[in-house]
Design a protein around this motif. Structure first.
Motif, PDB file in Angstrom:
ATOM      1  N   MET A  88       0.834  -1.205   0.000  1.00 41.26           N
ATOM      2  CA  MET A  88       0.000   0.000   0.000  1.00 41.26           C
ATOM      3  C   MET A  88       0.874   1.262   0.000  1.00 41.26           C
ATOM      4  O   MET A  88       0.567   2.228  -0.699  1.00 41.26           O
ATOM      5  CB  MET A  88      -0.936   0.007   1.210  1.00 41.26           C
ATOM      6  N   ALA A  89       1.945   1.259   0.774  1.00 43.89           N
ATOM      7  CA  ALA A  89       2.846   2.413   0.800  1.00 43.89           C
ATOM      8  C   ALA A  89       3.500   2.612  -0.569  1.00 43.89           C
ATOM      9  O   ALA A  89       3.616   3.746  -1.061  1.00 43.89           O
ATOM     10  CB  ALA A  89       3.905   2.222   1.879  1.00 43.89           C
ATOM     11  N   GLU A  90       3.905   1.521  -1.192  1.00 48.05           N
ATOM     12  CA  GLU A  90       4.515   1.596  -2.512  1.00 48.05           C
ATOM     13  C   GLU A  90       3.525   2.132  -3.543  1.00 48.05           C
ATOM     14  O   GLU A  90       3.870   2.960  -4.382  1.00 48.05           O
ATOM     15  CB  GLU A  90       5.001   0.206  -2.924  1.00 48.05           C
ATOM     16  N   PHE A  91       2.276   1.680  -3.463  1.00 44.94           N
ATOM     17  CA  PHE A  91       1.252   2.157  -4.395  1.00 44.94           C
ATOM     18  C   PHE A  91       0.990   3.651  -4.193  1.00 44.94           C
ATOM     19  O   PHE A  91       0.837   4.395  -5.160  1.00 44.94           O
ATOM     20  CB  PHE A  91      -0.048   1.366  -4.221  1.00 44.94           C
ATOM     21  N   GLU A  92       0.922   4.096  -2.954  1.00 47.78           N
ATOM     22  CA  GLU A  92       0.691   5.511  -2.662  1.00 47.78           C
ATOM     23  C   GLU A  92       1.833   6.364  -3.215  1.00 47.78           C
ATOM     24  O   GLU A  92       1.605   7.422  -3.807  1.00 47.78           O
ATOM     25  CB  GLU A  92       0.538   5.722  -1.152  1.00 47.78           C
ATOM     26  N   ASN A  93       3.059   5.903  -3.053  1.00 42.26           N
ATOM     27  CA  ASN A  93       4.213   6.614  -3.613  1.00 42.26           C
ATOM     28  C   ASN A  93       4.145   6.656  -5.136  1.00 42.26           C
ATOM     29  O   ASN A  93       4.434   7.683  -5.755  1.00 42.26           O
ATOM     30  CB  ASN A  93       5.522   5.960  -3.174  1.00 42.26           C
ATOM     31  N   PHE A  94       3.737   5.541  -5.749  1.00 45.82           N
ATOM     32  CA  PHE A  94       3.591   5.480  -7.204  1.00 45.82           C
ATOM     33  C   PHE A  94       2.531   6.478  -7.681  1.00 45.82           C
ATOM     34  O   PHE A  94       2.731   7.195  -8.665  1.00 45.82           O
ATOM     35  CB  PHE A  94       3.201   4.059  -7.633  1.00 45.82           C
ATOM     36  N   ARG A  95       1.411   6.541  -6.980  1.00 50.53           N
ATOM     37  CA  ARG A  95       0.323   7.446  -7.352  1.00 50.53           C
ATOM     38  C   ARG A  95       0.786   8.898  -7.279  1.00 50.53           C
ATOM     39  O   ARG A  95       0.524   9.690  -8.189  1.00 50.53           O
ATOM     40  CB  ARG A  95      -0.882   7.209  -6.434  1.00 50.53           C
ATOM     41  N   ARG A  96       1.484   9.260  -6.212  1.00 49.94           N
ATOM     42  CA  ARG A  96       1.992  10.630  -6.071  1.00 49.94           C
ATOM     43  C   ARG A  96       2.998  10.957  -7.172  1.00 49.94           C
ATOM     44  O   ARG A  96       2.978  12.048  -7.745  1.00 49.94           O
ATOM     45  CB  ARG A  96       2.659  10.798  -4.706  1.00 49.94           C
ATOM     46  N   ARG A  97       3.886  10.022  -7.457  1.00 48.75           N
ATOM     47  CA  ARG A  97       4.922  10.241  -8.464  1.00 48.75           C
ATOM     48  C   ARG A  97       4.302  10.436  -9.850  1.00 48.75           C
ATOM     49  O   ARG A  97       4.696  11.339 -10.591  1.00 48.75           O
ATOM     50  CB  ARG A  97       5.902   9.072  -8.464  1.00 48.75           C
ATOM     51  N   THR A  98       3.319   9.607 -10.204  1.00 45.82           N
ATOM     52  CA  THR A  98       2.705   9.746 -11.530  1.00 45.82           C
ATOM     53  C   THR A  98       1.900  11.037 -11.639  1.00 45.82           C
ATOM     54  O   THR A  98       1.872  11.641 -12.707  1.00 45.82           O
ATOM     55  CB  THR A  98       1.809   8.545 -11.861  1.00 45.82           C
TER      56      THR A  98
END
Length: 184
Positions: free
Chosen positions: A55-65
């Motif tokens: 979940m943390a990795e997905f949240e970071n991915f969402r912010r980055r994109t």
């Protein structure tokens, strides 16, 4: 001792042995259940850890994109504007020459050159005019009907009679519908 007493004593001994065996088996089973529960709890803890990390990795991915998307839109506009700057410069020069020159033909030629330059830049970026002619079929995916008027002939009923404003596509996506008049 009689045979009856011996049998009773043997039965009591067997009963005690069975009870002892059952208690040992119960303890073994309790230990197995406890070890299985411990393994299940360890696996659950591991799965929770994996879930939290995912979940943390997905949240970071969402912010980055999202950040990359904003940057992309800024740079895309910058590229287009840098391509249009020479056309803007030519328009300023044309305006100055209109103030000074009385030769209408020279002014028209200059404006025609600037117009072709602007048209070329927009075509390079993927902008195309939606080609429409009188008598073409009305297509709601490309055209916007402003009004209907009585058709001059029967073969123009439900077809385009006049084009009020040109339509444009950008990389095969309609960005402005052509405004047309339809025959009724």
């Amino acid at each position: 001792m009689s045979d009856k007493d011996i049998k009773k004593e043997q039965e009591n001994e067997e009963l005690q042995e069975n009870t002892a065996n059952t208690e040992e088996n119960g303890q073994d089973q309790d230990q197995e259940v406890a070890s299985e529960e411990g393994a299940a709890l360890a696996e659950l803890a591991e799965m929770k850890d994996k879930y939290i990390r995912l979940m943390a990795e997905f949240e970071n991915f969402r912010r980055r994109t999202a950040k990359e998307r904003i940057e992309l839109s800024k740079t895309a506009t910058q590229d287009l504007m840098s391509e249009l700057l020479p056309v803007l410069d030519d328009m300023e020069r044309a305006r100055k020459s209109m103030e000074e020159t009385k030769d209408v033909d020279a002014m028209l030629q200059g404006l025609e050159l600037v117009f072709h330059k602007l048209k070329h830049v927009t075509q390079q970026k993927g902008l195309k005019i939606i080609e429409i002619h009188q008598g073409d079929e009305f297509n709601s995916d490309l055209h916007e009907a402003i009004t209907q008027i009585p058709a001059p002939s029967d073969d123009l009923k439900g077809k385009i009679i006049d084009v009020i404003e040109k339509g444009y596509t950008l990389n095969d996506k309609v960005i402005r519908f052509a405004k047309v008049i339809i025959g009724a």
